[in-house]
Design an enzyme around this catalytic site. Structure first.
Site, PDB file in Angstrom:
ATOM      1  CB  CYS A   1      -0.915  -0.009   1.223  1.00 46.59           C
ATOM      2  SG  CYS A   1      -1.905   1.494   1.407  1.00 46.59           S
TER       3      CYS A   1
ATOM      4  CB  CYS B   1      -0.464   2.643   4.372  1.00 43.98           C
ATOM      5  SG  CYS B   1      -2.251   2.461   4.300  1.00 43.98           S
ATOM      6  CG  ASP B   2       3.188   0.855   4.250  1.00 48.68           C
ATOM      7  OD1 ASP B   2       2.761   1.342   5.311  1.00 48.68           O
ATOM      8  OD2 ASP B   2       2.927  -0.301   3.878  1.00 48.68           O
TER       9      ASP B   2
END
Length: 541
Positions: A364, A367-368
Site C-alpha cells: 500500500c 500507507c507506507d
C-alpha cells in the site's frame, strides 16, 4: 491521488489542535446518551508544547459532554511524548493514545468512548465477544499508526475493543510522528504495525476477527467446553463475503423474502483499501471507506443477519443443507450459498518476500510510501496499480525502479505519460524479480532476472512495493468448486457453479473485469438465479 509527504513530519506537531464549534456540536449529539463518567488522563510533562497541545485538544473534545472530564498528570512517559488514557468510572479502560488522535484516528477516539459505554455498531456479537473474554494475558499492545493511513483505524478500533472487553489487555495507539526514536528502535517501515509484549504481532490492514485469531494463537485461550456449542444456525441463504458482490447478492435475496446471512471478515472487503472512487456510475466521487459504510447501511435496511469478523475454515457444499464452518467453530447451514469472497493483493512468492513484509516489502503506497522519503525503492508491476504507485513514490523517494515481467507496460496511456514526466523513475521491461534480500531486520536489495538474456542483476533498494494485481480468495472452496488455473471460481453466465444451490459472484470468479460496479451486478445476478432455481424446485425451500 494524495500527497503523503507530511507523514511522520514535524509539521504534524504544530497543527492547530483546537476543535471548531461545528465539530463540538456534532460530538454533543454523538455523546448525548453516554452512561457513566469518563475521564481523559493526559500524561506528560506540563511544560512541553506537545503536552499543552494535547491538553487543549482534549479539553475541547470533553466540552461536548458532562460525562467527560480531563485530568493532566505532570509525569514523563515511556514514549517520551504525551499519552492520553481513557478512564471509566475511576478506572483505566486499557485504551490510550500517544500523540493527538487527529486525522483518521479522530474516529477511533470517538468510538473508544462509545465502545467503553457499550455503544457503537462496531461492537462484536456474542460469539466473538466470548472469544475475546477468553484470551489469555496480560498483554500490552502497541499499535503504530500514521494519521494519514486509511487502514490504521480498523486495527486501532479492533484492538481497543479487545482492551475494553478483556481487562488483561491494553492497547496504546502510537502516532509515529511524535515518537521518532521508537519508530527507529522498532524499525517501523509500514503501518499499521502491532507489537504485543514487545514482539511483532501484525503488520498491515486487518479486522477484529483476524486479530483475535492471532492473539489466540500467540497467547492462548481459556475457552470453556461448550463456549461454542456447535449447534448449527439455519438460514434460507448464506452469502460468504461482504464486499460489493456480497452486498448485492444479500440485498437481492432479502428483497425476495429469503432469510439471509452474510459471513465476512469485514463489510466492504477490498473496497475499504481504496482511496478515491470515481467510476461508480451515478456517484462522481466517493471513497472506499465511505462506500463500505454505505454497503453496511444498505444491508441493515433489510432483515439480513450480518456475521462479520469471521473467516471460513471449512465447508460442505454437497447436498442440502450446505454448511459453512468459521474460524470460531460456528456452523451455519442453508440450501443456498453464494460465494463472493473477492480477491486480495497477489504476492510474488519469491524468497525473502514473506520474511520482509512490513520491513521493506509493502503493498500500500498510500500507507507506507512516506517511510521511504529520500530513499531508493522498487515497484514490481507495470499495470495501472503499479504505475500509480510509481507516480506516488516519485514525489517522495530519491529514485524509483519499475520492474515489469512482460515486454511492455500494461497501464493506461495517460498513466504512462504521467510517469514519463518524472526524471527519477526508471522502467525495466522483461524483468522478473526473483529474490528479496535483507540483513535480517530490513530490505537491502532485490535480485532481478532479465527474461531475454537470463542475466541476474542486483539492485540496492530500501523498499519493494508489490503491485501485480489480485488473487481470488477461493481457497476455502477450491476443493469442492471448480476453479481455473489462477484460482478463480468458474461460473456460467447466470452465476451458477457446477454444484446445485451454490453460486459465485464478483472478483472471486472468472468474470472478465474486476470492477466495483460489475461486482455489484454480478452479486444481484447470482441472487436472482438462486431465487429462480428455488421457485422451480431446483433447490429446496
Amino acid at each position: 491521488m494524495r500527497n503523503s509527504k507530511i507523514f511522520f513530519n514535524i509539521h504534524q506537531l504544530t497543527i492547530n489542535v483546537m476543535l471548531d464549534q461545528d465539530i463540538i456540536t456534532q460530538l454533543k449529539g454523538i455523546f448525548a446518551n453516554l452512561q457513566g463518567q469518563y475521564e481523559f488522563v493526559v500524561n506528560g510533562l506540563k511544560d512541553r508544547t506537545e503536552t499543552k497541545n494535547m491538553e487543549e485538544f482534549v479539553r475541547d473534545f470533553a466540552s461536548s459532554s458532562q460525562a467527560l472530564e480531563v485530568r493532566v498528570v505532570d509525569t514523563p512517559t515511556e514514549e517520551n511524548a504525551p499519552v492520553l488514557e481513557l478512564w471509566k468510572d475511576g478506572n483505566p479502560t486499557g485504551v490510550s493514545f500517544c500523540g493527538i488522535p487527529n486525522g483518521h484516528e479522530f474516529t477511533s477516539l470517538i468510538l473508544a468512548v462509545l465502545n467503553a459505554a457499550g455503544q457503537g455498531k462496531n461492537l462484536p456479537d456474542d460469539a466473538l465477544r466470548r472469544r475475546i473474554e477468553h484470551l489469555q494475558g496480560p498483554v500490552k499492545l502497541q499499535t503504530f499508526v500514521s494519521l494519514t493511513c486509511t487502514n490504521c483505524p480498523d486495527v486501532v478500533q479492533a484492538l481497543n475493543i479487545v482492551a475494553l472487553i478483556n481487562p488483561a489487555f491494553s492497547n496504546t495507539t502510537i502516532d509515529g510522528a511524535v515518537t521518532p526514536e521508537m519508530v527507529k528502535a522498532y524499525n517501523i517501515q509500514s503501518v499499521p504495525t502491532v507489537y504485543a509484549n514487545g514482539e511483532l504481532l501484525h503488520v498491515g490492514r486487518s479486522d477484529l476477527g483476524e486479530l483475535v485469531g492471532k492473539l489466540e494463537q500467540k497467547f492462548g485461550s481459556a475457552a470453556e467446553p461448550g463456549a461454542v456449542d456447535g449447534t448449527a444456525r439455519g438460514f434460507d441463504a448464506i452469502v460468504v463475503g461482504g464486499g460489493p458482490a456480497g452486498a448485492g447478492a444479500a440485498i437481492y435475496l432479502a428483497r425476495k423474502g429469503l432469510q439471509t446471512a452474510v459471513i465476512a471478515g469485514r463489510i466492504g472487503g477490498q473496497v475499504k483499501d481504496t482511496t478515491d472512487i470515481e467510476n461508480l456510475i451515478s456517484v462522481p466521487l466517493t471513497t472506499g471507506t465511505a462506500l463500505a459504510a454505505d454497503l453496511r447501511r444498505h444491508l441493515e435496511q433489510y432483515d439480513i443477519t450480518i456475521l462479520d469478523n469471521r473467516k471460513v475454515k471449512e465447508c460442505n457444499l454437497d447436498g442440502f443443507p450446505k454448511s459453512i464452518i468459521t474460524d470460531g467453530n460456528e456452523t451455519f447451514e442453508a440450501p443456498i450459498v453464494v460465494v463472493a469472497t473477492g480477491a486480495s493483493w497477489r504476492r510474488l512468492g519469491i524468497p525473502g518476500e514473506e520474511e520482509y513484509i512490513g520491513r521493506g516489502v509493502a503493498f500500500c503506497t498510500h500507507c507506507d510510501a512516506p517511510f521511504y522519503a529520500g530513499k531508493r525503492v522498487a515497484v514490481v508491476g507495470g499495470g495501472n496499480s503499479g504505475i500509480e504507485a510509481a507516480i506516488d513514490l516519485a514525489g517522495i523517494a530519491s529514485h524509483v525502479d519499475v520492474f515489469e515481467f512482460l515486454d511492455g507496460l500494461k497501464a493506461d496511456e495517460v498513466l504512462q505519460k504521467k510517469l514519463a514526466t518524472f526524471d527519477n523513475v526508471e522502467v525495466h521491461l522483461s524483468s522478473a524479480v526473483s529474490e528479496v534480500e535483507g540483513n535480517g531486520s530490513k530490505v537491502t536489495g532485490i535480485k532481478v532476472t532479465d527474461r531475454k538474456t537470463d542475466k541476474v542483476d542486483h539492485y540496492d533498494v530500501d523498499g519493494v512495493f508489490v503491485q501485480i494485481g489480485l488473487s481470488a480468495n477461493s481457497a476455502p472452496f477450491s476443493g469442492q468448486l471448480k476453479t481455473n488455473r489462477v484460482g478463480e471460481i468458474i461460473t456460467d453466465r447466470l452465476g451458477r457453479t457446477e454444484i446445485t444451490g451454490v453460486y459465485a459472484a464478483g472478483d472471486v470468479t472468472d468474470i472478465a473485469y474486476k470492477q466495483i460496479v460489475i461486482a455489484m451486478g454480478e452479486g444481484a445476478k447470482a441472487a436472482l438465479s438462486a431465487v429462480d432455481d428455488r421457485m422451480r424446485g431446483v433447490t429446496p425451500s
